[in-house]
Design a protein around this motif. Structure first.
Motif, PDB file in Angstrom:
ATOM      1  N   CYS A   1     -12.089  50.250 -63.494  1.00 27.68           N
ATOM      2  CA  CYS A   1     -12.981  51.410 -63.545  1.00 27.68           C
ATOM      3  C   CYS A   1     -12.264  52.667 -64.064  1.00 27.68           C
ATOM      4  N   LYS A   2     -10.920  52.646 -64.031  1.00 30.40           N
ATOM      5  CA  LYS A   2     -10.196  53.820 -64.527  1.00 30.40           C
ATOM      6  C   LYS A   2      -8.850  53.379 -65.081  1.00 30.40           C
TER       7      LYS A   2
ATOM      8  N   VAL B   1     -16.163  64.987 -68.151  1.00 30.01           N
ATOM      9  CA  VAL B   1     -16.481  64.278 -66.907  1.00 30.01           C
ATOM     10  C   VAL B   1     -15.658  63.005 -66.769  1.00 30.01           C
ATOM     11  N   ASN B   2     -15.525  62.261 -67.868  1.00 31.75           N
ATOM     12  CA  ASN B   2     -14.922  60.923 -67.786  1.00 31.75           C
ATOM     13  C   ASN B   2     -13.547  60.812 -68.410  1.00 31.75           C
ATOM     14  N   ARG B   3     -13.017  61.900 -68.928  1.00 30.50           N
ATOM     15  CA  ARG B   3     -11.717  61.831 -69.605  1.00 30.50           C
ATOM     16  C   ARG B   3     -10.875  63.050 -69.275  1.00 30.50           C
ATOM     17  N   SER B   4      -9.580  62.841 -69.252  1.00 29.11           N
ATOM     18  CA  SER B   4      -8.677  63.954 -68.978  1.00 29.11           C
ATOM     19  C   SER B   4      -7.390  63.752 -69.756  1.00 29.11           C
TER      20      SER B   4
ATOM     21  N   VAL C   1      -6.236  59.995 -69.096  1.00 29.56           N
ATOM     22  CA  VAL C   1      -6.936  59.229 -68.049  1.00 29.56           C
ATOM     23  C   VAL C   1      -8.401  59.135 -68.436  1.00 29.56           C
TER      24      VAL C   1
ATOM     25  N   ASN D   1     -12.364  57.206 -67.332  1.00 31.12           N
ATOM     26  CA  ASN D   1     -13.228  56.291 -66.584  1.00 31.12           C
ATOM     27  C   ASN D   1     -13.871  55.318 -67.558  1.00 31.12           C
ATOM     28  N   LEU D   2     -14.154  54.125 -67.080  1.00 26.74           N
ATOM     29  CA  LEU D   2     -14.798  53.119 -67.933  1.00 26.74           C
ATOM     30  C   LEU D   2     -16.254  52.973 -67.557  1.00 26.74           C
ATOM     31  N   THR D   3     -17.141  53.052 -68.540  1.00 27.00           N
ATOM     32  CA  THR D   3     -18.553  52.822 -68.259  1.00 27.00           C
ATOM     33  C   THR D   3     -18.768  51.324 -68.065  1.00 27.00           C
ATOM     34  N   SER D   4     -19.967  50.977 -67.579  1.00 29.63           N
ATOM     35  CA  SER D   4     -20.204  49.557 -67.255  1.00 29.63           C
ATOM     36  C   SER D   4     -20.329  48.705 -68.517  1.00 29.63           C
TER      37      SER D   4
ATOM     38  N   GLU E   1      -7.091  51.170 -62.226  1.00 31.47           N
ATOM     39  CA  GLU E   1      -7.759  51.091 -60.930  1.00 31.47           C
ATOM     40  C   GLU E   1      -8.927  50.120 -61.075  1.00 31.47           C
TER      41      GLU E   1
ATOM     42  N   LEU F   1      -9.283  64.406 -63.362  1.00 27.74           N
ATOM     43  CA  LEU F   1     -10.557  63.778 -63.061  1.00 27.74           C
ATOM     44  C   LEU F   1     -11.002  63.981 -61.617  1.00 27.74           C
TER      45      LEU F   1
ATOM     46  N   PRO G   1     -17.508  61.506 -60.017  1.00 28.40           N
ATOM     47  CA  PRO G   1     -16.720  62.140 -61.071  1.00 28.40           C
ATOM     48  C   PRO G   1     -17.261  63.496 -61.513  1.00 28.40           C
ATOM     49  N   MET G   2     -18.461  63.849 -61.051  1.00 28.00           N
ATOM     50  CA  MET G   2     -19.059  65.120 -61.482  1.00 28.00           C
ATOM     51  C   MET G   2     -19.832  65.704 -60.304  1.00 28.00           C
TER      52      MET G   2
ATOM     53  N   GLN H   1     -20.511  54.510 -60.569  1.00 26.66           N
ATOM     54  CA  GLN H   1     -20.589  53.908 -61.904  1.00 26.66           C
ATOM     55  C   GLN H   1     -21.791  54.442 -62.679  1.00 26.66           C
TER      56      GLN H   1
ATOM     57  N   VAL I   1     -20.797  57.780 -64.043  1.00 27.35           N
ATOM     58  CA  VAL I   1     -19.861  57.586 -65.166  1.00 27.35           C
ATOM     59  C   VAL I   1     -20.637  57.157 -66.407  1.00 27.35           C
ATOM     60  N   ASP I   2     -21.576  56.214 -66.238  1.00 28.14           N
ATOM     61  CA  ASP I   2     -22.373  55.735 -67.363  1.00 28.14           C
ATOM     62  C   ASP I   2     -23.267  56.848 -67.911  1.00 28.14           C
TER      63      ASP I   2
END
Lengths: 214, 218
Positions: free
Chosen positions: A9-10, A66-69, A80, A82-85, A119, B108, B153-154, B211, B214-215
Motif C-alpha cells: 500500500c506504500k 495527498v498520495n506522494r511526498s 514516498v 501510496n498505491l491505488t488499488s 508497507e 504523508l 491520507p487526507m 484505500q 487513496v484511490d
C-alpha cells in the motif's frame, strides 16, 4: 499453503548521495520537477527552503500531494507514494526509479547507497493468515504483537517487521520490508549506479513477498 | 502534545520569485504564535538549526497583515512540525526570544487539527442538539472515528448527522465526491465519480476506507 491476499500500500524509495559530491541544488530540483510534474497533483510544486550549508539532515526541498511526498536533503532523497488499488507497484517503482535516476545523471550526482521500504496490508484478517507462517504460540495468541528480524542477502540488509493489533476498532495490522544496502559498501566503489541498485532492491522485495507471504 | 494549524505564505509580497526557480519564505502560523524566516536573514540559520525555532511576534504580525491585505494566496501546509516544548533563549543579537523545539512530521502524515477539533465538538453534543430529536454520540463511536481519522491520507470535512452517524466528506473541484457515514456497527460509503455515476458500498475495515481515499486522489 494458499496464496495470501496481501497488497503493497506504500513504498518509500531512498537514495543516499556520495559525501562531498557537490552539485547545484536548484538545478537539481528543477530537473526533478520536470521529471515528476506529471506524477504529482498539478496544483502542487516543490518548495525550496534556505538551509545552511552544514546542515545535511533537514530538507531543503519538499514536494507533497495527498498520495506522494518528495524530500531532498544534502545527504539523501526520499520519495514516498501510496498505491491505488489499480496500480502496479512494480511498474510505478520502475518508472519513478528511471525518472529520478535521469535527474541524477543530468546533474552528475553520485549515489552511494539506496533503500526501499514497503508497507503491506491485507483486506482479510492478517493475524489469521500470518499465524500459518509465523507459528509462535505467544505471538499467535497475543492481543498485540510486533516481531522483526534482519537478514543479510548479497550486501543488502532486509528487515521484516510484522505488527498485529487484534482490536476491532483498530485496523493496524501491517507488514513492512525495509531493504537497504550496507553503508560500508559504497555503490560508487563497486561501479553500480543508484538506478541499478534500486532495481536490485525491487527484486529482493519480490523475493521477500514470495518467501514470506506465498 | 498539541497540533497546530499551519499556513505557508509564499513571498510574492517581496517579489523574490525567481524565474524557473521556486524560492519561498518560510512563514508558519500557529493558533497563537507566528514564526517568520526571511530569506538571507540571520534568523533563518537559527530556525533551521536542529531543534531550534525563533519567533518574532510583532514582525510576523506585520507580515500577516501584509499578506492578508494583498490577498496573497495561502497554501495549507501539512508538513510542518508540531511543537513539543518551549524554551527561553537568545538570538545572535542577544535579544531574548522563545525557542520552540520541534519534530519533523513524517512524509504523508497529515496535520489533522481541524478534523480533530470537530470530533471534539461532536463529542460534546447533547440530546436534541439539532432541536429536532437527534441523539448524542457515544464514546465508542467518537473513538472509532478518531482511529479511522489517524489512518487517512487526507483530512476530511467532518460533520454530525441526525441519524446517529458521523460523516467524513471529500470533494474535488471537478465534482467528484466521496463520503463515509460512520456508525458504531457499520460504515457506509458513497461515491460520485467524474462522469456522474454513483456507487454505494458497505465497508468493514479501516484499510478499505483508507484505500478508497487513496484511490479517490489517485
Amino acid at each position: 499453503m494458499g496464496k495470501l491476499n496481501v497488497n503493497i500500500c506504500k513504498l518509500q524509495m531512498v537514495y543516499f548521495f556520495k559525501e562531498d559530491n557537490s552539485f547545484d541544488t536548484v538545478e537539481f530540483v528543477n530537473s526533478i520537477h520536470k521529471q515528476l510534474k506529471d506524477i504529482f497533483d498539478k496544483e502542487t510544486i516543490p518548495q525550496l527552503l534556505q538551509i545552511p550549508q552544514n546542515i545535511t539532515d533537514i530538507p531543503y526541498c519538499i514536494w507533497n500531494d495527498v498520495n506522494r511526498s518528495l524530500e531532498i536533503t544534502k545527504s539523501r532523497l526520499d520519495f514516498v507514494f501510496n498505491l491505488t488499488s489499480t496500480s502496479s507497484w512494480n511498474e510505478l517503482l520502475t518508472m519513478f526509479n528511471q525518472k529520478i535516476a535521469y535527474s541524477f545523471t543530468e546533474n552528475k550526482m553520485i549515489i552511494d547507497r539506496v533503500g526501499l521500504v514497503s508497507e503491506l496490508s491485507s483486506p482479510n484478517d492478517l493475524h489469521e493468515l500470518l499465524k500459518k507462517r509465523v507459528n509462535i504460540a505467544e505471538f499467535n495468541n497475543a492481543e498485540e504483537a510486533n516481531i522483526s528480524w534482519i537478514e543479510k542477502i548479497e550486501m543488502y540488509n532486509i528487515c521484516t517487521y510484522i505488527q498485529i493489533i487484534r482490536n476491532e476498532n483498530e485496523d493496524r495490522n501491517k507488514i513492512i520490508f525495509d531493504i537497504n544496502g550496507f553503508s560500508e559498501n559504497k555503490l560508487s566503489k563497486q561501479g553500480i549506479s543508484g538506478e541499478n541498485a534500486m532495481i536490485k532492491c525491487k527484486k529482493l522485495l519480490e523475493g521477500k513477498i514470495e518467501n514470506v507471504l506465498l | 502534545m498539541s497540533y497546530y494549524n499551519s499556513i505557508l505564505y509564499d513571498n510574492c509580497m517581496l517579489n523574490e520569485k525567481k524565474q524557473n526557480k521556486y524560492i519561498y519564505q518560510f512563514l508558519i502560523l500557529y493558533d497563537d504564535k507566528c514564526i517568520y524566516a526571511p530569506l538571507g536573514a540571520n534568523v533563518t540559520k537559527s530556525i533551521f538549526c536542529k531543534n531550534k525555532y525563533i519567533y518574532i511576534n510583532n514582525l510576523a504580525k506585520e507580515m500577516i497583515e501584509r499578506c492578508e491585505n494583498k490577498n496573497i494566496q495561502k497554501q495549507e501546509s501539512f508538513i510542518y512540525p508540531r511543537i513539543t516544548k518551549t524554551n527561553i533563549g537568545y538570538n545572535e543579537g542577544k535579544r531574548k526570544i522563545n525557542l520552540k523545539e520541534f519534530e519533523l512530521i513524517k512524509p504523508l502524515s497529515m496535520n489533522l487539527s481541524k478534523a480533530r477539533s470537530t470530533l471534539d465538538e461532536i463529542a460534546t453534543l447533547k440530546e436534541n442538539w439539532n432541536n429536532n430529536g437527534a441523539s448524542e454520540f457515544s464514546e465508542n463511536l467518537i473513538k472509532k472515528c478518531y482511529n479511522i481519522l489517524e489512518q487517512l491520507p487526507m483530512e476530511p470535512f467532518i460533520c454530525p448527522t441526525a441519524c446517529g452517524s458521523v460523516q467524513f466528506e471529500y470533494e474535488k473541484k471537478n465534482g467528484e465526491y466521496l463520503e463515509f457515514e460512520i456508525y458504531e456497527d457499520k460504515i457506509e460509503s458513497y461515491l460520485i465519480m467524474s462522469d456522474g455515476k454513483e456507487q454505494e458500498k458497505n465497508l468493514y475495515k479501516t484499510s478499505e476506507i483508507k484505500q478508497m481515499v487513496v484511490d479517490f486522489y489517485g
